[in-house]
Design a protein around this motif. Structure first.
Motif, mmCIF file in Angstrom:
data_model
loop_
_atom_site.group_PDB
_atom_site.id
_atom_site.type_symbol
_atom_site.label_atom_id
_atom_site.label_comp_id
_atom_site.label_asym_id
_atom_site.label_seq_id
_atom_site.Cartn_x
_atom_site.Cartn_y
_atom_site.Cartn_z
ATOM 1 N N SER A 1 20.542 42.462 -62.269
ATOM 2 C CA SER A 1 19.859 41.814 -61.153
ATOM 3 C C SER A 1 18.765 42.700 -60.569
ATOM 4 O O SER A 1 18.026 42.255 -59.687
ATOM 5 C CB SER A 1 20.868 41.455 -60.062
ATOM 6 O OG SER A 1 21.500 42.622 -59.558
ATOM 7 N N HIS B 1 14.298 35.799 -59.295
ATOM 8 C CA HIS B 1 15.110 34.595 -59.113
ATOM 9 C C HIS B 1 16.487 34.907 -58.536
ATOM 10 O O HIS B 1 17.374 34.047 -58.566
ATOM 11 C CB HIS B 1 15.270 33.849 -60.441
ATOM 12 C CG HIS B 1 14.039 33.124 -60.875
ATOM 13 N ND1 HIS B 1 12.866 33.768 -61.193
ATOM 14 C CD2 HIS B 1 13.786 31.791 -61.043
ATOM 15 C CE1 HIS B 1 11.951 32.884 -61.562
ATOM 16 N NE2 HIS B 1 12.478 31.677 -61.466
ATOM 17 N N PRO C 1 17.545 35.086 -55.399
ATOM 18 C CA PRO C 1 18.013 34.180 -54.341
ATOM 19 C C PRO C 1 18.647 32.899 -54.872
ATOM 20 O O PRO C 1 19.469 32.276 -54.191
ATOM 21 C CB PRO C 1 16.737 33.887 -53.539
ATOM 22 C CG PRO C 1 15.868 35.080 -53.764
ATOM 23 C CD PRO C 1 16.135 35.486 -55.187
ATOM 24 N N MET C 2 18.290 32.482 -56.083
ATOM 25 C CA MET C 2 18.882 31.281 -56.655
ATOM 26 C C MET C 2 20.299 31.529 -57.159
ATOM 27 O O MET C 2 21.166 30.648 -57.072
ATOM 28 C CB MET C 2 17.994 30.768 -57.799
ATOM 29 C CG MET C 2 18.473 29.474 -58.426
ATOM 30 S SD MET C 2 17.461 28.986 -59.854
ATOM 31 C CE MET C 2 15.853 28.807 -59.072
ATOM 32 N N VAL C 3 20.560 32.727 -57.655
ATOM 33 C CA VAL C 3 21.868 33.045 -58.248
ATOM 34 C C VAL C 3 22.815 33.621 -57.201
ATOM 35 O O VAL C 3 23.998 33.276 -57.135
ATOM 36 C CB VAL C 3 21.683 34.016 -59.429
ATOM 37 C CG1 VAL C 3 23.022 34.409 -60.019
ATOM 38 C CG2 VAL C 3 20.810 33.374 -60.495
ATOM 39 N N ARG C 4 22.336 34.580 -56.399
ATOM 40 C CA ARG C 4 23.076 35.149 -55.265
ATOM 41 C C ARG C 4 24.312 35.942 -55.669
ATOM 42 O O ARG C 4 25.248 36.082 -54.891
ATOM 43 C CB ARG C 4 23.493 34.044 -54.282
ATOM 44 C CG ARG C 4 22.333 33.302 -53.647
ATOM 45 C CD ARG C 4 22.831 32.294 -52.639
ATOM 46 N NE ARG C 4 21.727 31.590 -52.004
ATOM 47 C CZ ARG C 4 21.876 30.659 -51.055
ATOM 48 N NH1 ARG C 4 23.107 30.326 -50.651
ATOM 49 N NH2 ARG C 4 20.821 30.069 -50.533
ATOM 50 N N THR D 1 13.471 29.841 -64.943
ATOM 51 C CA THR D 1 14.067 29.001 -63.906
ATOM 52 C C THR D 1 15.251 28.219 -64.441
ATOM 53 O O THR D 1 16.298 28.114 -63.780
ATOM 54 C CB THR D 1 13.010 28.036 -63.337
ATOM 55 O OG1 THR D 1 11.895 28.787 -62.850
ATOM 56 C CG2 THR D 1 13.592 27.210 -62.207
ATOM 57 N N ALA E 1 18.159 30.503 -64.863
ATOM 58 C CA ALA E 1 18.728 30.858 -63.565
ATOM 59 C C ALA E 1 19.638 29.748 -63.049
ATOM 60 O O ALA E 1 20.688 30.029 -62.454
ATOM 61 C CB ALA E 1 17.612 31.147 -62.571
ATOM 62 N N ARG E 2 19.257 28.474 -63.271
ATOM 63 C CA ARG E 2 20.113 27.373 -62.823
ATOM 64 C C ARG E 2 21.447 27.373 -63.562
ATOM 65 O O ARG E 2 22.511 27.218 -62.950
ATOM 66 C CB ARG E 2 19.393 26.037 -63.039
ATOM 67 C CG ARG E 2 18.178 25.809 -62.142
ATOM 68 C CD ARG E 2 17.778 24.356 -62.149
ATOM 69 N NE ARG E 2 16.542 24.139 -61.393
ATOM 70 C CZ ARG E 2 15.337 24.015 -61.945
ATOM 71 N NH1 ARG E 2 15.207 24.081 -63.280
ATOM 72 N NH2 ARG E 2 14.272 23.815 -61.201
ATOM 73 N N ALA F 1 23.514 30.324 -62.345
ATOM 74 C CA ALA F 1 24.106 30.091 -61.031
ATOM 75 C C ALA F 1 25.339 29.203 -61.134
ATOM 76 O O ALA F 1 26.354 29.431 -60.454
ATOM 77 C CB ALA F 1 23.066 29.470 -60.098
ATOM 78 N N ARG G 1 29.105 30.304 -60.123
ATOM 79 C CA ARG G 1 29.766 29.524 -59.072
ATOM 80 C C ARG G 1 31.123 29.012 -59.557
ATOM 81 O O ARG G 1 32.122 29.062 -58.817
ATOM 82 C CB ARG G 1 28.872 28.366 -58.643
ATOM 83 C CG ARG G 1 29.422 27.565 -57.467
ATOM 84 C CD ARG G 1 28.392 26.588 -56.928
ATOM 85 N NE ARG G 1 27.881 25.702 -57.966
ATOM 86 C CZ ARG G 1 26.652 25.792 -58.476
ATOM 87 N NH1 ARG G 1 25.830 26.739 -58.065
ATOM 88 N NH2 ARG G 1 26.256 24.951 -59.415
#
Length: 285
Positions: free
Chosen positions: A158, A177, A179-182, A208, A211-212, A215, A219
């Motif tokens: 990261s 990116h 902030p998208m994964v956190r 992108t 990254a989706r 994430a 999650r």
């Protein structure tokens, strides 16, 4: 005064054994320099530091010094490496914990250009304002095509660390990116997300899109099971726990076996009394 003399002799040795052989050496006066030393000066300060470090390791440390002697090796002059080895063999060494900078130095390194958008590694973009002075600038490391040294942690990609060639300091650049994964993620997790996109026939090079997917993976991996999945998971865990705790059955007693008598008393043989005031059986008084 003695310490001052040691320091002055050390600098004199560095001057005579190292500095005078470096291109662009000016010397202490005009009689100790070349015709045009300014034209010969081709080294930057970081390069001079690297040359000095290499000379200390390869030239100074193995070289015998007249001030290094050992009482157990009379008549022999020791090098700093030999003197240190003898001291460690006699008294041991004190381990020192690594600092954060030391851990950064030990991370894997890649060489990249610092562009207007930042640094690109495996379709990931890293950027921060501290990289502004380095954008589209050569690093000065000719052996690496003027690219910049970038260190990364394979278990947490990261962020990366970029070494400045002028100050030798590290610049920490986060993933754009993030902030998208956190959540931190490893390199193999990133490659797994790319593989999932490729299996679906989608573009596995889109940062992108990766990254989706990443994430979503993080999650789901961090959320506990709910509903029927939660009940079944608890059921399996309970069955496995009971299986681990089950003890084997006790063996059946045999009729012809003699019962053990735990109350059998063994004879006690006392030790003799030691008298420190006697020698060979004769009293001292």
């Amino acid at each position: 005064m003695r310490d001052k003399g040691v320091v002055e002799r050390t600098f004199a040795s560095i001057n005579s054994l190292f500095c005078q052989y470096v291109a662009g050496y000016t010397g202490s006066d005009v009689t100790r320099r070349g015709v045009d030393p300014a034209a010969e000066a081709v080294w930057t300060l970081p390069q001079l530091q690297d040359l000095l470090d290499e000379w200390i390791v390869a030239g100074w440390q193995p070289r015998p010094h007249e001030g290094l002697h050992n009482p157990y090796l009379p008549g022999r002059t020791l090098s700093p490496n030999e003197s240190y080895a003898i001291a460690v063999a006699r008294t041991g060494y004190l381990p020192i914990a690594l600092s954060g900078t030391d851990y950064t130095e030990l991370l894997p390194a890649v060489w990249r250009a610092v562009n207007d958008y930042g640094i690109k590694i495996d379709y990931r973009t890293y950027d921060c304002p501290e990289l502004n002075p380095l954008r589209r600038q050569p690093s000065g490391v000719k052996t690496r095509q003027d690219l910049w040294e970038v260190h990364h942690d394979p278990y947490d990609v990261s962020r990366v660390w970029v070494r400045r060639s002028d100050t030798r300091q590290w610049i920490e650049a986060p993933w754009t990116h993030m902030p998208m994964v956190r959540a931190p993620f490893a390199d193999f997790t990133w490659r797994h997300a790319r593989q999932l996109l490729a299996d679906q026939g989608k573009d596995s090079t889109s940062e992108t899109a990766i990254a989706r997917v990443l994430a979503g993976l993080l999650r789901r991996s961090g959320a506990p099971p709910t509903g029927s999945a939660h009940v079944m998971a608890r059921t399996r865990a309970g069955v496995e726990a009971l299986t681990r705790l089950a003890l084997p059955p006790s063996p059946a007693p045999q009729d012809d076996a003699e019962p053990e008598d735990d109350e059998t008393e063994m004879p006690v043989i006392p030790f003799g009394v030691f008298n420190p005031a006697e020698e060979e059986g004769q009293p001292l008084w």
